[in-house]
Design a protein around this motif. Structure first.
Motif, PDB file in Angstrom:
ATOM      1  N   PRO A  40     111.352 -16.910  -9.219  1.00 39.88           N
ATOM      2  CA  PRO A  40     111.687 -15.544  -8.844  1.00 39.88           C
ATOM      3  C   PRO A  40     111.900 -15.434  -7.348  1.00 39.88           C
ATOM      4  O   PRO A  40     111.106 -15.917  -6.553  1.00 39.88           O
ATOM      5  CB  PRO A  40     110.443 -14.742  -9.291  1.00 39.88           C
ATOM      6  CG  PRO A  40     109.341 -15.752  -9.357  1.00 39.88           C
ATOM      7  CD  PRO A  40     109.995 -17.057  -9.744  1.00 39.88           C
ATOM      8  N   ALA A  41     112.994 -14.821  -6.954  1.00 38.73           N
ATOM      9  CA  ALA A  41     113.358 -14.740  -5.544  1.00 38.73           C
ATOM     10  C   ALA A  41     112.851 -13.420  -4.967  1.00 38.73           C
ATOM     11  O   ALA A  41     113.583 -12.447  -4.846  1.00 38.73           O
ATOM     12  CB  ALA A  41     114.871 -14.858  -5.378  1.00 38.73           C
ATOM     13  N   GLY A  42     111.579 -13.394  -4.617  1.00 38.34           N
ATOM     14  CA  GLY A  42     111.032 -12.249  -3.919  1.00 38.34           C
ATOM     15  C   GLY A  42     111.019 -10.965  -4.720  1.00 38.34           C
ATOM     16  O   GLY A  42     111.196  -9.887  -4.162  1.00 38.34           O
ATOM     17  N   VAL A  43     110.870 -11.049  -6.037  1.00 34.77           N
ATOM     18  CA  VAL A  43     110.806  -9.835  -6.848  1.00 34.77           C
ATOM     19  C   VAL A  43     109.442  -9.190  -6.638  1.00 34.77           C
ATOM     20  O   VAL A  43     108.413  -9.820  -6.869  1.00 34.77           O
ATOM     21  CB  VAL A  43     111.009 -10.171  -8.335  1.00 34.77           C
ATOM     22  CG1 VAL A  43     110.937  -8.897  -9.159  1.00 34.77           C
ATOM     23  CG2 VAL A  43     112.345 -10.853  -8.538  1.00 34.77           C
ATOM     24  N   PRO A  44     109.382  -7.921  -6.174  1.00 37.55           N
ATOM     25  CA  PRO A  44     108.087  -7.279  -5.947  1.00 37.55           C
ATOM     26  C   PRO A  44     107.305  -7.158  -7.252  1.00 37.55           C
ATOM     27  O   PRO A  44     107.871  -6.877  -8.313  1.00 37.55           O
ATOM     28  CB  PRO A  44     108.474  -5.904  -5.390  1.00 37.55           C
ATOM     29  CG  PRO A  44     109.879  -6.049  -4.898  1.00 37.55           C
ATOM     30  CD  PRO A  44     110.503  -7.073  -5.793  1.00 37.55           C
ATOM     31  N   ALA A  45     105.997  -7.366  -7.152  1.00 37.85           N
ATOM     32  CA  ALA A  45     105.153  -7.266  -8.344  1.00 37.85           C
ATOM     33  C   ALA A  45     105.220  -5.866  -8.942  1.00 37.85           C
ATOM     34  O   ALA A  45     105.168  -5.690 -10.162  1.00 37.85           O
ATOM     35  CB  ALA A  45     103.720  -7.639  -7.987  1.00 37.85           C
ATOM     36  N   GLU A  46     105.354  -4.843  -8.040  1.00 42.99           N
ATOM     37  CA  GLU A  46     105.395  -3.464  -8.543  1.00 42.99           C
ATOM     38  C   GLU A  46     106.581  -3.248  -9.478  1.00 42.99           C
ATOM     39  O   GLU A  46     106.469  -2.567 -10.504  1.00 42.99           O
ATOM     40  CB  GLU A  46     105.464  -2.478  -7.365  1.00 42.99           C
ATOM     41  CG  GLU A  46     104.232  -2.445  -6.494  1.00 42.99           C
ATOM     42  CD  GLU A  46     104.221  -3.560  -5.454  1.00 42.99           C
ATOM     43  OE1 GLU A  46     105.170  -4.387  -5.461  1.00 42.99           O
ATOM     44  OE2 GLU A  46     103.274  -3.608  -4.648  1.00 42.99           O
ATOM     45  N   GLU A  47     107.738  -3.856  -9.126  1.00 42.80           N
ATOM     46  CA  GLU A  47     108.912  -3.685  -9.978  1.00 42.80           C
ATOM     47  C   GLU A  47     108.713  -4.355 -11.327  1.00 42.80           C
ATOM     48  O   GLU A  47     109.109  -3.814 -12.375  1.00 42.80           O
ATOM     49  CB  GLU A  47     110.145  -4.266  -9.281  1.00 42.80           C
ATOM     50  CG  GLU A  47     110.602  -3.479  -8.066  1.00 42.80           C
ATOM     51  CD  GLU A  47     111.895  -4.027  -7.495  1.00 42.80           C
ATOM     52  OE1 GLU A  47     112.545  -4.841  -8.178  1.00 42.80           O
ATOM     53  OE2 GLU A  47     112.260  -3.640  -6.365  1.00 42.80           O
ATOM     54  N   LEU A  48     108.105  -5.544 -11.319  1.00 48.90           N
ATOM     55  CA  LEU A  48     107.856  -6.229 -12.580  1.00 48.90           C
ATOM     56  C   LEU A  48     106.905  -5.437 -13.459  1.00 48.90           C
ATOM     57  O   LEU A  48     107.118  -5.291 -14.668  1.00 48.90           O
ATOM     58  CB  LEU A  48     107.279  -7.628 -12.308  1.00 48.90           C
ATOM     59  CG  LEU A  48     108.264  -8.685 -11.816  1.00 48.90           C
ATOM     60  CD1 LEU A  48     107.516  -9.944 -11.408  1.00 48.90           C
ATOM     61  CD2 LEU A  48     109.287  -9.016 -12.893  1.00 48.90           C
ATOM     62  N   VAL A  49     105.823  -4.924 -12.865  1.00 48.87           N
ATOM     63  CA  VAL A  49     104.855  -4.144 -13.637  1.00 48.87           C
ATOM     64  C   VAL A  49     105.516  -2.904 -14.223  1.00 48.87           C
ATOM     65  O   VAL A  49     105.309  -2.559 -15.393  1.00 48.87           O
ATOM     66  CB  VAL A  49     103.656  -3.764 -12.754  1.00 48.87           C
ATOM     67  CG1 VAL A  49     102.746  -2.775 -13.473  1.00 48.87           C
ATOM     68  CG2 VAL A  49     102.865  -5.001 -12.358  1.00 48.87           C
ATOM     69  N   THR A  50     106.346  -2.225 -13.411  1.00 46.90           N
ATOM     70  CA  THR A  50     107.033  -1.029 -13.902  1.00 46.90           C
ATOM     71  C   THR A  50     107.973  -1.366 -15.051  1.00 46.90           C
ATOM     72  O   THR A  50     108.004  -0.668 -16.083  1.00 46.90           O
ATOM     73  CB  THR A  50     107.827  -0.373 -12.757  1.00 46.90           C
ATOM     74  OG1 THR A  50     106.921  -0.002 -11.706  1.00 46.90           O
ATOM     75  CG2 THR A  50     108.557   0.869 -13.251  1.00 46.90           C
TER      76      THR A  50
END
Length: 454
Positions: A40-50
């Motif tokens: 994963p290229a810098g995908v924020p954890a918040e976006e994944l959780v959402t």
């Protein structure tokens, strides 16, 4: 003409052969390059959780097949979130520079706790392995280890058991993991040894089918018989495919799970089988394969060469690429026609979909047929509603097994109102027709996420 490997910089031969020029010196480097592209290229954890939360809220609980498919589609996002969490954990464990104390600074009288000191580890090295971290390690590699065990054994049930046995052995030896630089290779070695121990105890090799009294099996040669052979659900394959081979390599390509390949590789002695699978399927280098098998480089290379030679003789004609591919539109239409003809009890239509030299086997049962004529002479009375041997009406669902077309068959017996799980047919197609049918018993329906009744 020589070039350099794009990963390790080692010199490699380029040019002088047909096909693409090699850009990696080994399968290990090719696999490493593929994995780096998948990170994963810098995908924020918040976006994944959402995103995961939104998809969970949209889950369809019915029908059951849709629910299973939706849950399986979440696995890639959960794996990505695990990687982000693991990276964050490693970064938080990296020691931060201690600022130089000034004359007015008050020293902290509290010494660091032993656990805090131990958590300052070098990234990618496991030093303290509590239960949660061990569970994360095994879960990360569970799918690829299960497929590895399946290729070695040919049985889904035994692959499940031996994967669990490997994790149990790993848990017992977890103290040694502090000095292990590559936990994945460590798990592969444990799993490989568990499978080799199992094969030494059982000492089984494929045989050939024998004539069945009062049954015409056709005039073709008896096919290999593996009573333990079972199908493998495609939706349980690892998320990261094994590395691809160059088109001009003589070894079989790496991602196949086709039954014809499994049947051929099961004919190799266990150590040769393990060497070929580690080298040409799992993508380990020659030295890594030797280390995983616990032998010398020369002995590992010898086992790989002998295994490759035996495989080329056992496989039904060399193919440039044994990588599992998505079924074509023609294949999908063929499968649909097969299911519809069976539902209508249209034996003539089914016959048109099958090659004249088709082979049918039914592991672990002893029945086998090597021609279309013999096959349908056996099947026809069971499909004909006017026959006293009529078995009932069929309904089929398409499934994905071993990278091949497959169907799950449900049978409604005369006098009943429920379609009950009966079989899984895995189909091999050649030149637009069904060339081989391998029929399995229904106890793996749950592994495929299928209900036992319709």
């Amino acid at each position: 003409m020589t070039g350099k490997c794009q990963i390790c910089g080692e010199p490699i031969e380029v040019g002088g052969r047909s096909g693409r020029a090699a850009v990696y010196c080994s399968q290990a480097c090719r696999q490493r390059a593929y994995r780096e592209r998948r990170q994963p290229a810098g995908v924020p954890a918040e976006e994944l959780v959402t995103e995961i939360g939104d998809r969970v809220r949209r889950l369809r609980l019915a029908p059951a097949l849709a629910f299973h498919a939706d849950v399986e589609s979440l696995s890639a996002r959960f794996a990505q979130l695990r990687r982000v969490a693991r990276q964050a954990r490693e970064e938080s464990a990296t020691p931060t520079p201690t600022p130089t104390a000034t004359p007015t600074a008050t020293p902290d009288p509290t010494p660091p706790a032993p656990a805090a000191v131990a958590e300052n580890v070098t990234p990618n090295r496991v030093t303290i392995l509590d239960e949660d971290r061990f569970a994360a390690l095994t879960e990360e590699h569970r799918r690829e280890l299960r497929v590895h065990c399946y290729r070695l054994l040919g049985s889904y049930d035994e692959a499940e058991d031996l994967t669990q046995e490997a994790f149990l052995r790993a848990w017992r030896a977890r103290e040694t993991l502090a000095d292990v630089g590559n936990p994945r290779a460590w798990l592969y070695r444990i799993a490989t040894n568990a499978c080799l121990d199992f094969l030494r105890k059982h000492n089984r090799r494929p045989t050939t089918y024998e004539p069945v009294p009062s049954m015409d099996s056709g005039d073709g040669p008896p096919p290999p018989r593996l009573p333990w052979l079972q199908p493998f659900p495609d939706d349980q394959l690892p998320e990261t495919p094994a590395p691809q081979h160059e088109p001009d390599e003589e070894a079989v390509a790496s991602e196949t799970l086709e039954l014809v390949f499994l049947t051929a590789i099961q004919q190799l002695p266990p150590r040769q089988r393990a060497a070929v699978i580690l080298r040409d399927v799992a993508g380990w280098s020659a030295q890594e394969t030797a280390d995983l098998l616990g032998g010398s480089l020369a002995s590992a290379n010898s086992a790989v060469q002998r295994g490759r030679s035996a495989l080329r003789e056992a496989l039904p004609g060399r193919r440039e690429d044994w990588t599992a591919a998505e079924p074509s539109a023609e294949d999908t239409a063929l499968l649909q026609g097969y299911m519809e003809a069976a539902a209508r009890c249209d034996i003539d239509a089914m016959t048109e979909l099958v090659r004249a030299d088709a082979v049918l086997t039914m592991p672990p049962n002893p029945f086998w047929f090597t021609t279309r004529e013999a096959l349908f002479a056996f099947v026809r009375p069971n499909l004909d509603p006017a026959s006293p041997m009529f078995a009932g009406y069929w309904r089929h669902l398409p499934v994905h097994a071993n990278g091949q077309l497959a169907v799950a068959g449900y049978l409604q017996r005369p006098g009943t109102s429920v379609f009950r799980a009966q079989l899984i047919d895995v189909l091999r197609v050649e030149e637009g027709r069904i060339a081989e049918i391998t029929t399995f018993e229904p106890h793996l329906f749950t592994a495929f996420g299928l209900p036992m009744t319709l």
